[in-house]
Write a protein that holds these residues in place. Structure first.
Motif, PDB file in Angstrom:
ATOM      1  N   VAL A 390       0.834  -1.200   0.000  1.00  0.00           N
ATOM      2  CA  VAL A 390       0.000   0.000   0.000  1.00  0.00           C
ATOM      3  C   VAL A 390       0.869   1.251   0.000  1.00  0.00           C
ATOM      4  CG1 VAL A 390      -1.665   1.350   1.342  1.00  0.00           C
ATOM      5  CG2 VAL A 390      -1.939  -1.139   1.138  1.00  0.00           C
ATOM      6  N   LEU A 391       1.874   1.271   0.881  1.00  0.00           N
ATOM      7  CA  LEU A 391       2.746   2.449   0.955  1.00  0.00           C
ATOM      8  C   LEU A 391       3.575   2.616  -0.319  1.00  0.00           C
ATOM      9  CD1 LEU A 391       3.897   2.250   4.687  1.00  0.00           C
ATOM     10  CD2 LEU A 391       2.193   3.778   3.678  1.00  0.00           C
ATOM     11  N   THR A 392       3.933   1.504  -0.948  1.00  0.00           N
ATOM     12  CA  THR A 392       4.636   1.589  -2.237  1.00  0.00           C
ATOM     13  C   THR A 392       3.757   2.265  -3.275  1.00  0.00           C
ATOM     14  OG1 THR A 392       5.962  -0.390  -1.801  1.00  0.00           O
ATOM     15  CG2 THR A 392       5.681   0.242  -4.113  1.00  0.00           C
ATOM     16  N   ALA A 393       2.480   1.907  -3.268  1.00  0.00           N
ATOM     17  CA  ALA A 393       1.548   2.520  -4.220  1.00  0.00           C
ATOM     18  C   ALA A 393       1.347   4.006  -3.949  1.00  0.00           C
ATOM     19  CB  ALA A 393       0.207   1.795  -4.159  1.00  0.00           C
ATOM     20  N   LEU A 394       1.546   4.433  -2.706  1.00  0.00           N
ATOM     21  CA  LEU A 394       1.372   5.846  -2.347  1.00  0.00           C
ATOM     22  C   LEU A 394       2.675   6.632  -2.467  1.00  0.00           C
ATOM     23  CD1 LEU A 394      -0.910   5.478   0.830  1.00  0.00           C
ATOM     24  CD2 LEU A 394      -1.585   5.702  -1.576  1.00  0.00           C
ATOM     25  N   SER A 395       3.725   5.974  -2.945  1.00  0.00           N
ATOM     26  CA  SER A 395       5.045   6.610  -3.029  1.00  0.00           C
ATOM     27  C   SER A 395       5.263   7.264  -4.388  1.00  0.00           C
ATOM     28  CB  SER A 395       6.146   5.574  -2.781  1.00  0.00           C
ATOM     29  OG  SER A 395       6.042   5.021  -1.487  1.00  0.00           O
ATOM     30  N   LEU A 427       4.185   9.089   7.787  1.00  0.00           N
ATOM     31  CA  LEU A 427       3.842   8.362   6.566  1.00  0.00           C
ATOM     32  C   LEU A 427       2.807   9.114   5.733  1.00  0.00           C
ATOM     33  CD1 LEU A 427       3.719   4.726   7.994  1.00  0.00           C
ATOM     34  CD2 LEU A 427       5.550   5.802   6.667  1.00  0.00           C
ATOM     35  N   ASP A 428       1.892   9.786   6.403  1.00  0.00           N
ATOM     36  CA  ASP A 428       0.892  10.581   5.676  1.00  0.00           C
ATOM     37  C   ASP A 428       1.570  11.685   4.866  1.00  0.00           C
ATOM     38  OD1 ASP A 428      -1.900  11.580   5.172  1.00  0.00           O
ATOM     39  OD2 ASP A 428      -1.104  13.292   6.293  1.00  0.00           O
ATOM     40  N   GLN A 429       2.547  12.339   5.468  1.00  0.00           N
ATOM     41  CA  GLN A 429       3.248  13.416   4.775  1.00  0.00           C
ATOM     42  C   GLN A 429       4.087  12.897   3.614  1.00  0.00           C
ATOM     43  OE1 GLN A 429       5.418  15.512   7.837  1.00  0.00           O
ATOM     44  NE2 GLN A 429       3.553  15.990   9.003  1.00  0.00           N
ATOM     45  N   ALA A 430       4.477  11.634   3.678  1.00  0.00           N
ATOM     46  CA  ALA A 430       5.282  11.047   2.597  1.00  0.00           C
ATOM     47  C   ALA A 430       4.419  10.432   1.496  1.00  0.00           C
ATOM     48  CB  ALA A 430       6.209   9.988   3.175  1.00  0.00           C
ATOM     49  N   SER A 431       3.114  10.389   1.696  1.00  0.00           N
ATOM     50  CA  SER A 431       2.230   9.687   0.765  1.00  0.00           C
ATOM     51  C   SER A 431       1.591  10.638  -0.244  1.00  0.00           C
ATOM     52  CB  SER A 431       1.119   8.961   1.540  1.00  0.00           C
ATOM     53  OG  SER A 431       1.663   7.957   2.377  1.00  0.00           O
ATOM     54  N   THR A 432       1.414  10.120  -1.439  1.00  0.00           N
ATOM     55  CA  THR A 432       0.657  10.822  -2.471  1.00  0.00           C
ATOM     56  C   THR A 432      -0.563   9.962  -2.792  1.00  0.00           C
ATOM     57  OG1 THR A 432       2.639  11.816  -3.404  1.00  0.00           O
ATOM     58  CG2 THR A 432       0.692  11.728  -4.819  1.00  0.00           C
ATOM     59  N   TYR A 433      -1.732  10.442  -2.461  1.00  0.00           N
ATOM     60  CA  TYR A 433      -2.952   9.644  -2.589  1.00  0.00           C
ATOM     61  C   TYR A 433      -3.513   9.754  -4.011  1.00  0.00           C
ATOM     62  CZ  TYR A 433      -2.709   9.638   2.495  1.00  0.00           C
ATOM     63  OH  TYR A 433      -2.279   9.476   3.787  1.00  0.00           O
TER      64      TYR A 433
END
Length: 435
Positions: A390-395, A427-433
């Motif tokens: 999930v975090l990879t997809a938001l990276s 993690l929220d600040q590092a994510s692109t939704y």
């Protein structure tokens, strides 16, 4: 994926990005290196007296050495004209170097759609398109085919086993402490406290190993926060939409704060943690299904269970095993022979050999589970999301949320430097939704 697939993956991600940028999108199409995927495969004659170079998973050599001896022997018995040079040489570093030098072996392991790496290699022309080779995929589901498919084209042998993380426990220690398999989160934590009180380390953790120390987080994330992970992945929400993810990270920190890991766990590597568990120094270890055979071989009275959530639901992170998912180099001089090897990996014969040695959880109904322990690994209520995927997809190339979790957030939680809420904010600040 210790695959344990295992997977120093983030180091590869950085290295791969550099490599792909360095190589550029068309470097593989230099004179004399035209990808074979552009050829008409059906016009190519059958291979004769050829040698294939195949890389095995170096990080899982102990688990995979014997099954691949048997698989390769069975393959060469059927194809005496094809010689295999199978070498356990693949890890993040060797793959990065091979990509940069454009010296990939004929066949190497890929992780399908679990991460962005296979698609990055495909975009840069490193992978042979298998679509025109008429491989028999009739035994596989659409999900298994999708694992190896990019833009409607096939790029690897298909997965046939399931990976997840469970609690392996020593039944003798649990029985002596009067603890039963927990039916909800409170019972699980109460059991850990009881083990600590009895003088036994509740959980063996490899604090020194980037991936092994993360397995508890991988197991806890879907149990606590599957809904918020799903919403974030699909653009229907954010990691911060409720407190469930913060509670999950805080639970992991509480394990450290409460002394549920060994006193010296920050200096322990993966092998050390496994040794502590198999020697009875620790009552449990949270690890992947790929390690099942290691614990069975130790001879301890072994049990397994998924971590239940507060409501008692057992939601496990799910992904396909990449123990048998191989891609063919676009520059292989023996693509037809390489396809024959992939066809064999896709066969029940090869998959049953893998099952008989490793005890992985099969996803294909015709593979016979090795023993009752394998069936125990497959007992859960719901297949949830993998937090790393999930975090990879938001990276993005600029901010890799998955990398940040592995290298920054988890170490800080283990040393009580941040709270669970602060972990989610990072993690929220590092994510692109997605929109």
């Amino acid at each position: 994926m210790k695959g344990k697939n295992r997977i120093l993956l983030l180091a590869l991600a950085l290295m791969l990005t550099v490599v792909l940028q360095a190589c550029g999108g068309n470097n593989n199409k230099q004179e004399g290196t035209t990808p074979k995927s552009e050829n008409n495969a059906t016009d190519t004659p059958a291979p004769a007296n050829v040698t294939l170079k195949v890389w095995g998973d170096l990080g899982n050599q102990a688990v995979l050495e014997e099954p691949y001896k048997q698989i390769n022997a069975a393959f060469t018995a059927k194809h005496p004209n094809i010689k295999l040079e199978y070498d356990f040489a693949q890890n993040d570093q060797s793959l990065g170097v091979a990509l940069q030098a454009q010296e990939l072996p004929d066949l190497f392991i890929v992780q399908g759609d679990k991460t962005s790496k296979m698609s990055e290699m495909q975009r840069n022309g490193f992978l042979l398109d298998l679509s025109s080779y008429n491989m028999d995929l009739s035994r596989f589901t659409d999900a298994e085919k999708a694992y190896c498919t990019i833009d409607g084209k096939l790029y690897c042998s298909l997965p046939s086993f399931f990976d997840t993380n469970v609690v392996y426990y020593n039944k003798d220690i649990y029985e002596k402490a009067g603890i039963s398999v927990p039916t909800n989160w409170d019972e699980f934590v109460a059991g850990l406290e009881a083990l600590k009180t009895s003088g036994v380390t509740p959980i063996a953790l490899a604090g020194k190993s980037e991936w092994d120390r993360a397995w508890p987080v991988f197991a806890l994330a879907p149990a606590f926060a599957n809904d918020v992970l799903k919403a974030s992945l699909t653009g229907q929400g954010k990691l911060t939409d409720d407190s469930s993810l913060a509670e999950m990270f805080q639970a992991f920190r509480d394990f450290a704060d409460n002394g549920y890991f060994a006193k010296d766990f920050l200096a322990v590597d993966g092998a050390g943690a496994q040794f502590a568990f198999t020697n009875g120094k620790a009552a449990t270890i949270i690890d992947g299904t790929w390690s099942n055979s290691t614990y069975v071989a130790s001879g301890i009275n072994l049990g397994r269970f998924p971590i239940p959530n507060k409501e008692g639901k057992r939601i496990v992170q799910s992904s396909y095993s990449n123990f048998m998912t191989y891609a063919v180099s676009a520059n292989s001089k023996q693509p037809e022979a390489a396809i024959e090897y992939l066809n064999f990996l896709n066969s029940l014969e090869a998959q049953q050999i893998m099952e008989d040695f490793t005890g992985l959880v099969p996803t294909l109904k015709d593979i016979v589970a090795k023993d009752e322990g394998v069936k125990e690994l497959a007992v859960f209520d719901e297949a949830g999301l993998n937090i790393y995927s999930v975090l990879t997809a938001l990276s993005t190339p600029e901010k890799n949320a998955a990398d940040i979790m592995m290298k920054d957030v988890i170490p800080k939680l283990m040393t009580s430097a941040i709270t669970g809420e602060e972990a989610v904010q990072i993690l929220d600040q590092a994510s692109t939704y997605p929109n």
